[in-house]
Scaffold this motif. Structure first.
Motif, short mmCIF file in Angstrom:
data_model
loop_
_atom_site.label_atom_id
_atom_site.label_comp_id
_atom_site.label_asym_id
_atom_site.label_seq_id
_atom_site.Cartn_x
_atom_site.Cartn_y
_atom_site.Cartn_z
N ILE A 73 0.84 -1.20 0.00
CA ILE A 73 0.00 0.00 0.00
C ILE A 73 0.87 1.25 0.00
O ILE A 73 0.63 2.19 -0.74
CB ILE A 73 -0.99 -0.02 1.19
N ALA A 74 1.91 1.27 0.83
CA ALA A 74 2.82 2.43 0.89
C ALA A 74 3.48 2.68 -0.46
O ALA A 74 3.72 3.84 -0.84
CB ALA A 74 3.87 2.22 1.96
N GLU A 75 3.75 1.62 -1.20
CA GLU A 75 4.40 1.75 -2.50
C GLU A 75 3.40 1.84 -3.66
O GLU A 75 3.80 1.86 -4.82
CB GLU A 75 5.34 0.55 -2.74
N ASN A 76 2.11 1.92 -3.34
CA ASN A 76 1.05 1.96 -4.37
C ASN A 76 1.19 0.80 -5.36
O ASN A 76 1.02 0.97 -6.56
CB ASN A 76 1.05 3.29 -5.12
N GLN A 77 1.48 -0.37 -4.84
CA GLN A 77 1.67 -1.55 -5.68
C GLN A 77 0.46 -2.48 -5.51
O GLN A 77 0.37 -3.22 -4.53
CB GLN A 77 2.95 -2.29 -5.28
N TYR A 78 -0.45 -2.43 -6.47
CA TYR A 78 -1.67 -3.22 -6.39
C TYR A 78 -1.76 -4.27 -7.49
O TYR A 78 -2.75 -4.97 -7.61
CB TYR A 78 -2.89 -2.30 -6.42
N GLU A 79 -0.72 -4.33 -8.31
CA GLU A 79 -0.64 -5.34 -9.36
C GLU A 79 0.74 -5.97 -9.31
O GLU A 79 1.71 -5.27 -9.02
CB GLU A 79 -0.87 -4.72 -10.74
N PRO A 80 0.86 -7.24 -9.54
CA PRO A 80 -0.22 -8.18 -9.82
C PRO A 80 -1.04 -8.46 -8.55
O PRO A 80 -0.52 -8.39 -7.44
CB PRO A 80 0.50 -9.45 -10.29
N ALA A 81 -2.27 -8.75 -8.75
CA ALA A 81 -3.18 -9.00 -7.63
C ALA A 81 -2.95 -10.41 -7.09
O ALA A 81 -3.05 -11.38 -7.81
CB ALA A 81 -4.63 -8.85 -8.07
N TRP A 132 -6.65 -6.70 -3.39
CA TRP A 132 -7.65 -6.19 -2.45
C TRP A 132 -7.09 -5.11 -1.53
O TRP A 132 -7.84 -4.33 -0.96
CB TRP A 132 -8.31 -7.32 -1.67
N GLY A 133 -5.78 -4.99 -1.43
CA GLY A 133 -5.20 -3.88 -0.68
C GLY A 133 -5.53 -2.53 -1.28
O GLY A 133 -5.39 -1.49 -0.63
N ALA A 134 -6.03 -2.53 -2.52
CA ALA A 134 -6.39 -1.29 -3.20
C ALA A 134 -7.60 -0.61 -2.55
O ALA A 134 -7.92 0.52 -2.93
CB ALA A 134 -6.66 -1.55 -4.68
N ILE A 135 -8.23 -1.25 -1.58
CA ILE A 135 -9.28 -0.53 -0.85
C ILE A 135 -8.70 0.69 -0.14
O ILE A 135 -9.42 1.64 0.17
CB ILE A 135 -10.07 -1.43 0.13
N ALA A 136 -7.38 0.68 0.06
CA ALA A 136 -6.72 1.84 0.66
C ALA A 136 -6.83 3.07 -0.23
O ALA A 136 -6.78 4.20 0.26
CB ALA A 136 -5.25 1.52 0.93
N LEU A 137 -6.99 2.86 -1.53
CA LEU A 137 -7.13 4.00 -2.45
C LEU A 137 -8.40 4.79 -2.13
O LEU A 137 -8.40 6.02 -2.22
CB LEU A 137 -7.15 3.52 -3.90
#
Length: 99
Positions: free
Chosen positions: A27-35, A83-88
Motif C-alpha cells: 500500500i505504501a508503494e502503491n503496488q496493487y498489481e499483480p493481484a 484487495w489492498g487497493a481498498i486503501a485508495l
C-alpha cells in the motif's frame, strides 16, 4: 516522512506481523498489481461473511465497511487490482490524489 518509512516503522514495531509487513509495504508503494487476491474475490468473501452474520444475528460493522470499500473500488474499475487497493478509497476520502 515518506509513506514507505512509516510503513516500515509500523510493521517492525506495533504491527510486526506478516499481513502488515506485506500489505503495508504494498500500500505504501502503491503496488496493487499483480493481484494476489483481487477486489472481486474480496467482495465475494465479505458478502459470504455478512450473509452468515445476518443468519446468526451477529452485527459486523467492520465487515459492512469493508464491503462498501470493495464495491466502491470495483465501481471505479479497480476489480482486478489486489484487495489492498481498498486503501485508495480511504486516500480519496482524505482528499489525496491517487494514481
Amino acid at each position: 516522512v515518506s509513506r514507505t518509512d512509516v510503513a516500515d516503522m509500523l510493521s517492525s514495531t506495533m504491527f510486526a506481523c506478516t499481513v502488515y509487513q506485506g500489505y503495508g509495504k504494498r500500500i505504501a508503494e502503491n503496488q496493487y498489481e499483480p493481484a494476489g487476491f483481487p477486489l472481486g474475490l474480496g467482495l465475494k468473501d465479505v458478502r459470504l461473511i455478512l450473509k452468515t452474520a445476518v443468519d446468526s444475528l451477529t452485527p459486523m460493522p467492520i465487515a459492512t465497511m469493508a464491503r462498501d470499500r470493495f464495491i466502491s473500488g470495483i465501481a471505479k474499475g479497480r476489480q482486478n487490482l489486489d484487495w489492498g487497493a481498498i486503501a485508495l478509497g480511504a486516500a480519496e476520502d482524505a482528499g489525496l490524489k491517487v494514481k
